[in-house]
Design a protein around this motif. Structure first.
Motif, PDB file in Angstrom:
ATOM      1  N   GLY A   1       0.809  -1.218   0.000  1.00 18.45           N
ATOM      2  CA  GLY A   1       0.000   0.000   0.000  1.00 18.45           C
ATOM      3  C   GLY A   1       0.838   1.262   0.000  1.00 18.45           C
ATOM      4  O   GLY A   1       1.972   1.282   0.487  1.00 18.45           O
ATOM      5  N   MET A   2       0.271   2.331  -0.567  1.00 20.64           N
ATOM      6  CA  MET A   2       0.943   3.631  -0.629  1.00 20.64           C
ATOM      7  C   MET A   2      -0.080   4.723  -0.347  1.00 20.64           C
ATOM      8  O   MET A   2      -1.261   4.577  -0.658  1.00 20.64           O
ATOM      9  CB  MET A   2       1.563   3.862  -2.008  1.00 20.64           C
ATOM     10  CG  MET A   2       2.588   2.824  -2.434  1.00 20.64           C
ATOM     11  SD  MET A   2       3.319   3.197  -4.058  1.00 20.64           S
ATOM     12  CE  MET A   2       1.912   2.854  -5.141  1.00 20.64           C
ATOM     13  N   VAL A   3       0.399   5.822   0.223  1.00 18.83           N
ATOM     14  CA  VAL A   3      -0.455   6.970   0.529  1.00 18.83           C
ATOM     15  C   VAL A   3       0.238   8.236   0.048  1.00 18.83           C
ATOM     16  O   VAL A   3       1.451   8.397   0.220  1.00 18.83           O
ATOM     17  CB  VAL A   3      -0.731   7.083   2.042  1.00 18.83           C
ATOM     18  CG1 VAL A   3      -1.515   8.360   2.359  1.00 18.83           C
ATOM     19  CG2 VAL A   3      -1.487   5.859   2.540  1.00 18.83           C
ATOM     20  N   ALA A   4      -0.529   9.143  -0.551  1.00 22.62           N
ATOM     21  CA  ALA A   4      -0.014  10.464  -0.924  1.00 22.62           C
ATOM     22  C   ALA A   4      -1.057  11.511  -0.572  1.00 22.62           C
ATOM     23  O   ALA A   4      -2.250  11.293  -0.751  1.00 22.62           O
ATOM     24  CB  ALA A   4       0.315  10.536  -2.409  1.00 22.62           C
ATOM     25  N   THR A   5      -0.595  12.638  -0.044  1.00 21.73           N
ATOM     26  CA  THR A   5      -1.461  13.773   0.263  1.00 21.73           C
ATOM     27  C   THR A   5      -0.947  14.983  -0.493  1.00 21.73           C
ATOM     28  O   THR A   5       0.257  15.264  -0.479  1.00 21.73           O
ATOM     29  CB  THR A   5      -1.477  14.059   1.772  1.00 21.73           C
ATOM     30  OG1 THR A   5      -2.030  12.925   2.457  1.00 21.73           O
ATOM     31  CG2 THR A   5      -2.335  15.272   2.085  1.00 21.73           C
ATOM     32  N   THR A   6      -1.846  15.698  -1.159  1.00 19.50           N
ATOM     33  CA  THR A   6      -1.434  16.821  -1.984  1.00 19.50           C
ATOM     34  C   THR A   6      -2.422  17.966  -1.846  1.00 19.50           C
ATOM     35  O   THR A   6      -3.507  17.813  -1.269  1.00 19.50           O
ATOM     36  CB  THR A   6      -1.328  16.384  -3.459  1.00 19.50           C
ATOM     37  OG1 THR A   6      -0.740  17.427  -4.239  1.00 19.50           O
ATOM     38  CG2 THR A   6      -2.696  16.023  -4.031  1.00 19.50           C
ATOM     39  N   ASN A   7      -2.044  19.132  -2.372  1.00 20.04           N
ATOM     40  CA  ASN A   7      -2.925  20.293  -2.311  1.00 20.04           C
ATOM     41  C   ASN A   7      -2.855  21.062  -3.626  1.00 20.04           C
ATOM     42  O   ASN A   7      -2.219  20.618  -4.581  1.00 20.04           O
ATOM     43  CB  ASN A   7      -2.556  21.191  -1.120  1.00 20.04           C
ATOM     44  CG  ASN A   7      -1.099  21.649  -1.159  1.00 20.04           C
ATOM     45  OD1 ASN A   7      -0.530  21.897  -2.228  1.00 20.04           O
ATOM     46  ND2 ASN A   7      -0.496  21.778   0.010  1.00 20.04           N
TER      47      ASN A   7
END
Length: 292
Positions: A75-81
């Protein structure tokens, strides 16, 4: 070259295109997380897709994207804006899988499962949509997500090249979306271009800028709309971890005082470590009691 993204319209504004170079930010992520080649390629593709998607929003809106596969990456997680900032983490950074050809086998590393995208539009509720992973190669999976979950026919190109010494050689990507009113003739023309175009990681390696990628996608008929600098950036700080410890409550914090060693907390996104001594814990307990 500094990482950046450009947005353009083409074909009489019936097609929207985002293209990005992300070599520096992916290299930074590789260094932070100690990524092996296949983990670096998979995570770099996710970061690139995520930061492009962030540019589709505005203000203080944020996206959190989870690739929840059953492969060895875990699994992988990314948070962006909307400001070109992205951060994330990988379940297992130490994955190195190849095809017989020597190409990194990202699909096997990711496995089967789902992509979950949570949109924090800074209104009352957050919204999460999901789509089934198609190949695990990330680009195909995001193209399917846009078509199935958002009803926007899209082509997604993502690529990361990793050097023999496990450093990042090049990274970049594009998202091309068909808008209402796009003619069948234009769609056929785009399909022909996509069939013949070089992998985007090779373009970036050869010195292509994002504008050059859009040029090749549109036969040099496009209008640039926006330029956005990109960066791998974590917003963690000591105060956030203090609030996390306070949320545990007095009883739980008092159990920490039984051990004379300081508490060490670590940020998943940037691996920055924060230490809290017994004096620090006692101060947090005092703050909780004083607030009652």
């Amino acid at each position: 070259m500094k990482d950046y993204l450009v947005k353009a319209h083409a074909y009489d504004a019936t097609v929207r295109i985002y293209a990005a170079s992300t070599t520096t930010l992916v290299a930074h992520a590789q260094d932070i997380h100690g990524l092996w080649p296949t983990s670096a390629a998979a995570f770099g593709r996710l970061l690139t897709a995520s930061v492009i998607m962030g540019a589709m929003y505005k203000g203080d809106q944020e996206l959190t994207i989870r690739v929840d596969g059953d492969g060895p990456i875990g699994g992988m997680v990314a948070t962006t804006n909307a400001h070109g900032e992205v951060r994330g983490y990988v379940g297992n950074p130490r994955v190195f899988l190849q095809y017989n050809s020597g190409k990194l086998n990202v699909g096997q590393a990711v496995g089967n499962g789902f992509i979950h995208i949570t949109k924090d539009l800074k209104v009352k509720d957050m919204f999460t949509s999901s789509a089934e992973i198609q190949t695990g190669e990330i680009g195909d999976d995001f193209a399917y997500y846009f078509t199935a979950s958002e009803q926007i026919p899209s082509a997604v190109g993502l690529g990361v090249l990793v050097n023999d010494d496990n450093t990042i050689l090049s990274s970049g990507g594009f998202i091309l979306q068909i808008m209402p009113g796009c003619s069948e003739e234009t769609i056929e023309q785009i399909e022909t271009i996509l069939k013949d175009i070089k992998p985007v990681s090779e373009m970036i390696q050869e010195g292509y800028k994002p504008e050059d990628v859009i040029r090749d996608l549109t036969n040099n008929e496009y209008k640039l709309l926006e330029h956005l600098d990109l960066e791998y950036k974590c917003d963690c700080n000591r105060e956030k971890f203090e609030k996390g410890l306070i949320s545990l409550g007095v009883a739980e914090l008092e159990t920490f005082l039984e051990d004379e060693d300081p508490i060490e907390t670590s940020c998943h996104f940037c691996n920055t470590k924060y230490h809290f001594s017994n004096d620090d814990i006692n101060q947090l307990i005092h703050e909780i009691k004083s607030a009652k």
